[in-house]
Design a protein around this motif. Structure first.
Motif, short mmCIF file in Angstrom:
data_model
loop_
_atom_site.label_atom_id
_atom_site.label_comp_id
_atom_site.label_asym_id
_atom_site.label_seq_id
_atom_site.Cartn_x
_atom_site.Cartn_y
_atom_site.Cartn_z
N GLY A 55 -4.46 -34.25 21.90
CA GLY A 55 -5.62 -34.54 21.07
C GLY A 55 -5.26 -35.09 19.71
O GLY A 55 -6.12 -35.68 19.03
N HIS A 56 -4.02 -34.89 19.27
CA HIS A 56 -3.59 -35.38 17.97
C HIS A 56 -2.99 -36.78 18.05
O HIS A 56 -2.60 -37.34 17.02
N LEU A 57 -2.88 -37.33 19.27
CA LEU A 57 -2.32 -38.66 19.44
C LEU A 57 -3.44 -39.69 19.55
O LEU A 57 -4.52 -39.39 20.05
N PRO A 58 -3.19 -40.92 19.11
CA PRO A 58 -4.20 -41.98 19.24
C PRO A 58 -4.54 -42.22 20.71
O PRO A 58 -3.66 -42.26 21.56
N SER A 59 -5.83 -42.36 21.01
CA SER A 59 -6.26 -42.57 22.39
C SER A 59 -5.72 -43.89 22.95
O SER A 59 -5.59 -44.05 24.17
N THR A 60 -5.39 -44.81 22.07
CA THR A 60 -4.87 -46.11 22.53
C THR A 60 -3.51 -45.95 23.22
O THR A 60 -3.15 -46.78 24.05
N TRP A 61 -2.77 -44.91 22.85
CA TRP A 61 -1.46 -44.69 23.47
C TRP A 61 -1.61 -44.44 24.97
O TRP A 61 -0.97 -45.09 25.77
N SER A 62 -2.48 -43.47 25.32
CA SER A 62 -2.64 -43.13 26.73
C SER A 62 -3.24 -44.29 27.52
O SER A 62 -2.89 -44.52 28.68
N LEU A 63 -4.16 -45.05 26.89
CA LEU A 63 -4.76 -46.19 27.57
C LEU A 63 -3.70 -47.26 27.85
O LEU A 63 -3.69 -47.87 28.92
N PHE A 64 -2.82 -47.47 26.88
CA PHE A 64 -1.75 -48.45 27.05
C PHE A 64 -0.82 -48.04 28.20
O PHE A 64 -0.45 -48.86 29.04
N VAL A 65 -0.48 -46.74 28.24
CA VAL A 65 0.42 -46.24 29.27
C VAL A 65 -0.20 -46.37 30.65
O VAL A 65 0.45 -46.78 31.62
N LYS A 66 -1.48 -46.03 30.78
CA LYS A 66 -2.15 -46.07 32.08
C LYS A 66 -2.22 -47.47 32.66
O LYS A 66 -2.31 -47.64 33.89
N HIS A 67 -2.17 -48.49 31.82
CA HIS A 67 -2.26 -49.86 32.30
C HIS A 67 -0.89 -50.44 32.68
O HIS A 67 -0.81 -51.59 33.10
N GLN A 68 0.17 -49.64 32.53
CA GLN A 68 1.50 -50.10 32.90
C GLN A 68 1.74 -49.86 34.39
O GLN A 68 1.20 -48.91 34.97
N PRO A 69 2.54 -50.72 35.03
CA PRO A 69 2.83 -50.52 36.46
C PRO A 69 3.54 -49.19 36.72
O PRO A 69 4.25 -48.67 35.85
N PHE A 70 3.36 -48.67 37.92
CA PHE A 70 3.91 -47.37 38.29
C PHE A 70 5.43 -47.33 38.11
O PHE A 70 5.99 -46.37 37.59
N TRP A 71 6.12 -48.40 38.55
CA TRP A 71 7.58 -48.41 38.48
C TRP A 71 8.07 -48.31 37.04
O TRP A 71 9.08 -47.64 36.76
N LEU A 72 7.34 -48.95 36.11
CA LEU A 72 7.75 -48.91 34.70
C LEU A 72 7.53 -47.51 34.13
O LEU A 72 8.37 -47.01 33.37
N GLN A 73 6.42 -46.88 34.50
CA GLN A 73 6.18 -45.51 34.05
C GLN A 73 7.27 -44.57 34.56
O GLN A 73 7.73 -43.69 33.83
N ALA A 74 7.67 -44.77 35.81
CA ALA A 74 8.72 -43.93 36.40
C ALA A 74 10.04 -44.12 35.68
O ALA A 74 10.75 -43.14 35.39
N VAL A 75 10.39 -45.36 35.34
CA VAL A 75 11.64 -45.64 34.64
C VAL A 75 11.62 -45.02 33.24
O VAL A 75 12.61 -44.41 32.81
N VAL A 76 10.50 -45.16 32.54
CA VAL A 76 10.39 -44.59 31.19
C VAL A 76 10.48 -43.08 31.24
O VAL A 76 11.15 -42.45 30.41
#
Length: 226
Positions: A55-76
């Motif tokens: 709740g203390h993080l900008p909502s734009t962060w989670s939105l940006f992450v959700k729009h990334q491909p699955f493989w990139l999220q897994a690598v990160v």
């Protein structure tokens, strides 16, 4: 745990024969607890902390992450987890407070798949929570986190197995059982802290090749591996 036993127990018996270390009941109990209840407890801790902090993080962060491909999220997720594992592992050998917990893992003398989870609870939860909290906090796809946890647990069992395996030059990128066995050797200190990505050891100048002559280093005061 069943998958680990079905894979690595027969391999140790087949490839190592009389040199294969027989599983101890205590180690089997450690492995069973941490790979089942331990992971669920860790997941609960991670979820609660992430829920409180997100709740203390900008909502734009989670939105940006959700729009990334699955493989990139897994690598990160893998990279963040491995950086944490390397850092806290190295600190556990340097800081007496953490060493008192981590030294339980270094009572392991005979490398064997069944002893991979011989750990103090503080050591286990510090590693598992810290490794996965950043990914959960950023809202990375839970499937990628679950995939990493499953592969990491299985790979950790292999790293501690009594198997003479090395990946050659690729061991400088991904750790092999021979590389991690060197870390447990009482004659080699301050080397090979990484979990899966030994590339972190290479970058931090803490990598020791299992094919090179062992360099004996003087450990910090009160931090002597058994």
């Amino acid at each position: 745990m069943a998958i680990s036993a079905l894979i690595f127990w027969p391999l140790e018996e087949l490839l190592e024969g009389e040199r294969a270390a027989r599983p101890k009941f205590k180690d089997i109990a450690y492995l069973w607890f941490y790979q089942s209840y331990g992971l669920w407890i860790g997941a609960g801790i991670i979820y609660e902390i992430a829920f409180l902090l997100r709740g203390h993080l900008p909502s734009t962060w989670s939105l940006f992450v959700k729009h990334q491909p699955f493989w990139l999220q897994a690598v990160v997720a893998l990279l963040m987890a491995e950086v944490w594992v390397y850092s806290v592992h190295r600190l556990s050998h340097r800081w007496p407070f953490l060493w008192r917990f981590h030294r339980v893992h270094h009572t392991l003398v005979d490398m064997t798949w069944s002893a991979a989870s011989r750990q103090h609870p503080v050591d286990f939860f510090l590693t598992i929570v810290g490794a996965n909290l950043p990914a959960m906090l950023l809202g990375i796809d839970l499937r990628s986190i679950a995939l990493f946890v499953f592969l990491e647990r299985l790979y950790t069992v292999m790293l501690h197995s009594n198997l003479n395996l090395d990946w050659g030059w690729f061991s400088k990128v991904v750790a092999s059982p021979n590389v991690h066995r060197l870390h447990h050797s009482p004659t080699c200190r301050g080397k090979n802290y990484a979990g899966i990505l030994s590339l972190l050891d290479v970058l931090a100048n803490t990598y020791q090749s299992p094919n090179a002559s062992v360099k004996v280093g003087k450990p910090p005061a009160d931090l002597t591996n058994p």
